[in-house]
Design an enzyme around this catalytic site. Structure first.
Site, PDB file in Angstrom:
ATOM      1  N   ARG A 123      27.695  58.133  19.442  1.00  0.00           N
ATOM      2  CA  ARG A 123      28.613  59.218  19.844  1.00  0.00           C
ATOM      3  C   ARG A 123      29.979  58.729  20.296  1.00  0.00           C
ATOM      4  O   ARG A 123      30.856  59.537  20.580  1.00  0.00           O
ATOM      5  CB  ARG A 123      27.970  60.121  20.898  1.00  0.00           C
ATOM      6  CG  ARG A 123      26.707  60.738  20.353  1.00  0.00           C
ATOM      7  CD  ARG A 123      26.045  61.839  21.107  1.00  0.00           C
ATOM      8  NE  ARG A 123      24.766  62.038  20.434  1.00  0.00           N
ATOM      9  CZ  ARG A 123      23.626  61.461  20.814  1.00  0.00           C
ATOM     10  NH1 ARG A 123      23.568  60.747  21.916  1.00  0.00           N
ATOM     11  NH2 ARG A 123      22.537  61.602  20.090  1.00  0.00           N
ATOM     12  N   GLY A 184      14.374  56.925  23.408  1.00  0.00           N
ATOM     13  CA  GLY A 184      13.068  56.376  23.057  1.00  0.00           C
ATOM     14  C   GLY A 184      11.879  57.179  23.554  1.00  0.00           C
ATOM     15  O   GLY A 184      10.735  56.769  23.371  1.00  0.00           O
ATOM     16  N   GLU A 186      10.436  59.837  22.529  1.00  0.00           N
ATOM     17  CA  GLU A 186       9.454  60.316  21.556  1.00  0.00           C
ATOM     18  C   GLU A 186       8.427  59.223  21.256  1.00  0.00           C
ATOM     19  O   GLU A 186       7.360  59.481  20.706  1.00  0.00           O
ATOM     20  CB  GLU A 186      10.142  60.715  20.247  1.00  0.00           C
ATOM     21  CG  GLU A 186      10.582  62.157  20.194  1.00  0.00           C
ATOM     22  CD  GLU A 186      11.681  62.481  21.185  1.00  0.00           C
ATOM     23  OE1 GLU A 186      11.349  62.887  22.311  1.00  0.00           O
ATOM     24  OE2 GLU A 186      12.866  62.341  20.835  1.00  0.00           O
ATOM     25  N   ASN A 264      13.152  64.160  28.235  1.00  0.00           N
ATOM     26  CA  ASN A 264      11.774  64.668  28.208  1.00  0.00           C
ATOM     27  C   ASN A 264      10.759  63.598  28.604  1.00  0.00           C
ATOM     28  O   ASN A 264      11.087  62.419  28.705  1.00  0.00           O
ATOM     29  CB  ASN A 264      11.446  65.188  26.799  1.00  0.00           C
ATOM     30  CG  ASN A 264      11.618  64.122  25.733  1.00  0.00           C
ATOM     31  OD1 ASN A 264      12.732  63.894  25.277  1.00  0.00           O
ATOM     32  ND2 ASN A 264      10.541  63.459  25.333  1.00  0.00           N
ATOM     33  N   ASP A 309       9.468  68.668  24.973  1.00  0.00           N
ATOM     34  CA  ASP A 309      10.635  67.892  24.552  1.00  0.00           C
ATOM     35  C   ASP A 309      11.922  68.620  24.936  1.00  0.00           C
ATOM     36  O   ASP A 309      12.928  68.549  24.242  1.00  0.00           O
ATOM     37  CB  ASP A 309      10.604  67.545  23.047  1.00  0.00           C
ATOM     38  CG  ASP A 309      11.769  66.649  22.615  1.00  0.00           C
ATOM     39  OD1 ASP A 309      12.267  65.874  23.448  1.00  0.00           O
ATOM     40  OD2 ASP A 309      12.186  66.751  21.444  1.00  0.00           O
ATOM     41  N   ASN A 395      21.828  71.375  21.212  1.00  0.00           N
ATOM     42  CA  ASN A 395      21.452  69.984  21.405  1.00  0.00           C
ATOM     43  C   ASN A 395      22.653  69.212  21.941  1.00  0.00           C
ATOM     44  O   ASN A 395      23.398  69.732  22.767  1.00  0.00           O
ATOM     45  CB  ASN A 395      20.827  69.418  20.123  1.00  0.00           C
ATOM     46  CG  ASN A 395      19.795  68.331  20.418  1.00  0.00           C
ATOM     47  OD1 ASN A 395      20.098  67.384  21.134  1.00  0.00           O
ATOM     48  ND2 ASN A 395      18.584  68.456  19.911  1.00  0.00           N
TER      49      ASN A 395
HETATM   50  O1  LIG Z   1      13.840  61.379  24.018  1.00  0.00           O
HETATM   51  C1  LIG Z   1      14.747  60.625  23.653  1.00  0.00           C
HETATM   52  O2  LIG Z   1      14.893  59.479  24.106  1.00  0.00           O
HETATM   53  C2  LIG Z   1      15.695  61.160  22.654  1.00  0.00           C
HETATM   54  C3  LIG Z   1      16.761  60.416  22.151  1.00  0.00           C
HETATM   55  C4  LIG Z   1      17.632  61.006  21.204  1.00  0.00           C
HETATM   56  C5  LIG Z   1      18.780  60.150  20.756  1.00  0.00           C
HETATM   57  O3  LIG Z   1      18.957  59.067  21.337  1.00  0.00           O
HETATM   58  O4  LIG Z   1      19.539  60.483  19.884  1.00  0.00           O
HETATM   59  C6  LIG Z   1      17.379  62.353  20.790  1.00  0.00           C
HETATM   60  C7  LIG Z   1      16.273  63.010  21.374  1.00  0.00           C
HETATM   61  N1  LIG Z   1      15.466  62.406  22.269  1.00  0.00           N
HETATM   62  C8  LIG Z   1      15.950  64.377  21.081  1.00  0.00           C
HETATM   63  O5  LIG Z   1      14.971  64.914  21.634  1.00  0.00           O
HETATM   64  C9  LIG Z   1      16.737  65.099  20.166  1.00  0.00           C
HETATM   65  O6  LIG Z   1      16.504  66.303  19.919  1.00  0.00           O
HETATM   66  C10 LIG Z   1      17.814  64.422  19.532  1.00  0.00           C
HETATM   67  C11 LIG Z   1      18.703  64.863  18.556  1.00  0.00           C
HETATM   68  C12 LIG Z   1      19.495  63.805  18.289  1.00  0.00           C
HETATM   69  C13 LIG Z   1      20.556  63.711  17.310  1.00  0.00           C
HETATM   70  O7  LIG Z   1      21.273  62.699  17.339  1.00  0.00           O
HETATM   71  O8  LIG Z   1      20.694  64.628  16.494  1.00  0.00           O
HETATM   72  N2  LIG Z   1      19.150  62.746  19.070  1.00  0.00           N
HETATM   73  C14 LIG Z   1      18.115  63.100  19.838  1.00  0.00           C
HETATM   74 CA   LIG Z   2      13.512  63.619  23.069  1.00  0.00          CA
END
Ligand SMILES: O=C(O)c1cc(C(=O)O)c2c(n1)C(=O)C(=O)c1cc(C(=O)O)[nH]c1-2
Ligand SMILES: [Ca+2]
Length: 677
Positions: A123, A184, A186, A264, A309, A395
């Site tokens: 980002r 991380g 998930e 989450n 989540d 998001n």
């Molecule tokens: O739980 C996490 O550690 C984590 C990390 C990220 C990430 O680093 O991009 C996302 C998510 N969760 C997440 O839940 C999510 O919906 C999400 C969308 C995105 C994206 O870049 O479109 N990243 C992430």
């Molecule tokens: Ca997540």
């Protein structure tokens, strides 16, 4: 004057917290991710207005050479732009001309791609006293010379290389400290935030968002308190607990507090992570920390015992509002869960929360700021189609706040998903049918076992945070549109999933201008001034968790930066159109293999390739539209790591020819089931 290294060094050398505060009054530069430390993305520039915005034209465009998601807001200082593309590559450009000054590629090993949930995105950078900071997808933090891109120092931010920690977020610098979290949750990690001395890279502090192994002493008082809100029967520390801080951070210099949003739980399902229940602090919270020490000051937890989540990492904005006649220093926040929150940022007190879209996990909030939950939302046995879903009602796509209109401009969306409790879940077990468990995911739910009933949608909503209601909205036809920028010229700028860049009247939502940009847009724009002229820039490049598997535009040009000003005369580059192939056909398969193939596909392939023939394919191809030769060679391609250079894992340790034939049977049968007759 030419952009000599000396000039760049001098200009970026002046950027620090005080510079960013003063720039908030002029908007001349765009010196940090969200423009200022309140991250309101409101520019005081007013040369471009509702009257003349229709005369915006292209000045230059720049090819980022990036095929995956581009999520960066460009940072601009004295006519130099720093923008990142996929795989955390930094591009430094002359913002007058779009000429490249330098690039920096942290060389993220492509096999690291499978360790992140949601596309190999970044980002953006931070600029501070002559240096540019970027965090790479594989968890390293770099300080670069702003004039040359040469590395000054590098730190490994990852505490445990056995765990799949990633970084997608933009670096922030508060009080001469570089602050970065990670992702991380998930997979199974313990979230933390680390601050490094901006000059030397020496670690200044670290704050964990969830407690660790109870057999070890807690790191600080905040962890001792949090420990009591988790049930050790769930052995959460084995799965990590989660709480990753992968996006939002703001800072209030007067109060001397920094704020961070936490993520989450790991695994998602609280009934498995903490079976007796509990709030599971500090998941899904805004936490105020002392920027000098990382010491916990207060927290507000929007979703105690988070299990869907849902995350509080979505961009927050600091604003000063008059609420019921009283001036209040607040945080404006619309995380994934569908509510819009106003929180007192002096002490974390709850002021209000209102659903801005359909919500079914809670009916509202009590006066103490606790949600009134729908009991079905955490039924240990039954499927629940949570609304919003894990994709969020919004998001990470940044919102903006315009103090002139008093409105917040936020992209909102819905992507249907159902959650079925997975009683057989065990940490790190690769099990057919458990979503992406073959690449290390740990959800404790099965996804879409029951077909969701909701429909996808997406739009732009202008929200009044005092009245807690929408002032106007625009239907954008589908999910996953870009972040917003708002200006003193009473404008709102936003890129769309269907590959346009649009300007609206901030007061009433009237569309005033738009231009096709060759790719779906997810990032937010920036605006700044050079030689008395106002410029607007947007980095485009379709991607992110939804954009991997699905697209809303047939325009699939590589990642690009576009820069506009009034009277710009450059020609827009030609858009690359997706090759539209028919559904794959002509390959024999055994019907008896389809059921087993379904489970294997879900546990290894679905997260990136989506549902064959049902999803359209995003920045990763949908296999239902593959060439016949590709599907014929599937077992060999997958086992040998033929696409390793694009981030696709080699599967020879986890799959074999027999299993791949089953996966292939699933692909072909699914395509047959949707093929028009
Ligand atoms: O739980 C996490 O550690 C984590 C990390 C990220 C990430 O680093 O991009 C996302 C998510 N969760 C997440 O839940 C999510 O919906 C999400 C969308 C995105 C994206 O870049 O479109 N990243 C992430
Ligand atoms: Ca997540």
């Amino acid at each position: 004057q030419p952009l000599t290294p000396d000039r760049i060094r001098a200009a970026t050398g002046r950027v620090d917290g005080e510079f960013i505060r003063q720039n908030a009054a002029t908007g001349r530069d765009w010196p940090s991710y969200g423009l200022n430390h309140a991250e309101n993305r409101f520019s005081p520039l007013r040369a471009i207005t509702t009257e003349n915005v229709s005369q915006l034209g292209l000045v230059w465009s720049y090819d980022l050479g990036s095929k995956r998601g581009v999520q960066a807001t460009p940072v601009v200082v004295d006519g130099v732009m720093y923008v990142t593309a996929s795989w955390s590559v930094v591009h430094a450009l002359n913002a007058r001309t779009g000429e490249k000054l330098w690039t920096f590629d942290p060389q993220v090993p492509r096999e690291y791609g499978e360790k992140g949930c949601c596309d190999v995105v970044n980002r953006g950078v931070a600029v501070h006293r002559g240096k540019v900071y970027v965090a790479s997808y594989d968890g390293r933090l770099f300080a670069l010379d702003a004039a040359t891109g040469q590395k000054v120092w590098e730190k490994d931010t990852v505490i445990d290389r056995a765990r799949p920690y990633t970084i997608s977020g933009a670096v922030r610098v508060f009080k001469n400290k570089v602050v970065i979290g990670n992702g991380g949750a998930e997979y199974g990690v313990r979230g933390y935030l680390t601050a490094y001395d901006a000059e030397t890279g020496e670690q200044a502090w670290r704050w964990f968002s969830v407690p660790g192994d109870p057999a070890k002493p807690p790191e600080d008082e905040s962890m001792a308190r949090a420990m009591k809100t988790w049930d050790p029967a769930g052995r959460w520390w084995e799965a990590g607990g989660g709480g990753t801080m992968w996006d939002t951070m703001t800072y209030d210099a007067e109060l001397d507090l920094m704020y961070v949003g936490t993520g989450n739980g790991s695994p998602w399902n609280r009934n498995l992570r903490s079976p007796a229940g509990g709030d599971n602090l500090y998941l899904h919270s805004i936490v105020a920390l002392k920027p000098d020490t990382g010491e916990y000051v207060w927290h507000y937890q929007h979703a105690p015992g988070e299990t869907w989540d849902y995350t509080a990492v979505q961009p927050m904005i600091l604003a000063d509002l008059t609420i019921e006649g009283q001036p209040r220093k607040v945080i404006l926040h619309a995380p994934k869960n569908g509510f819009f929150y106003v929180i007192d940022r002096t002490d974390g007190r709850f002021i209000s929360a209102r659903a801005h879209t359909e919500v079914n996990w809670a009916t509202g909030y009590d006066n103490e700021g606790r949600p009134i939950e729908n009991p079905a939302a955490r039924d240990p046995q039954k499927t629940f189609e949570a609304i919003p879903t894990a994709y969020g009602a919004r998001n990470w796509h940044p919102m903006s706040f315009n103090p002139q209109t008093g409105l917040v401009y936020m992209p909102v969306h819905g992507v249907p998903l159902s959650l079925t409790p997975d009683q057989a879940w065990r940490h790190n077990a690769n099990r057919p049918g458990a979503f992406q468990s073959g690449t290390g995911w740990n959800l404790g739910y099965l996804l879409n076992v029951e077909a969701p009933k909701a429909q996808p949608f997406g739009g732009l909503v202008a929200w009044d945070p005092v009245k807690q209601q929408a002032a106007w909205s625009q239907d954008l036809g589908g999910p996953w549109n870009g972040g917003t920028l708002t200006t003193a010229g009473n404008l709102v700028f936003q890129g769309t999933a269907d590959a346009r860049f649009v300007a609206y009247d901030a007061r009433d939502g009237r569309k005033l201008w738009e231009v096709p940009v060759g790719s779906g847009v997810v990032a937010a724009p920036a605006t700044y001034e050079i030689d008395g002229q106002q410029y607007v820039s947007i980095a485009v490049g379709w991607g992110g968790v939804y954009g991997i598997v699905q697209r809303a535009s047939e325009r699939v040009s590589p990642g690009r930066v576009y820069t506009f000003r009034i009277g710009g005369q450059a020609a827009m580059p030609t858009a690359v159109m997706a090759e539209r192939r028919p559904l794959v056909s002509g390959i024999a398969y055994s019907k008896a293999d389809v059921e087993a193939g379904t489970g294997l596909y879900v546990s290894h392939c679905a997260g990136c390739h989506g549902v064959p023939g049902v999803n359209s394919g995003g920045n990763v191809p949908n296999l239902g539209y593959s060439r016949q030769e590709t599907i014929e060679a599937l077992p060999h391609l997958v086992l040998s790591g033929a696409f390793a250079d694009q981030g696709m894992p080699r599967f020879d340790q986890r799959l074999d020819e027999a299993r791949l034939l089953k996966i292939r049977a699933f692909i072909l049968a699914t395509v047959d089931s949707v093929r028009p007759r």
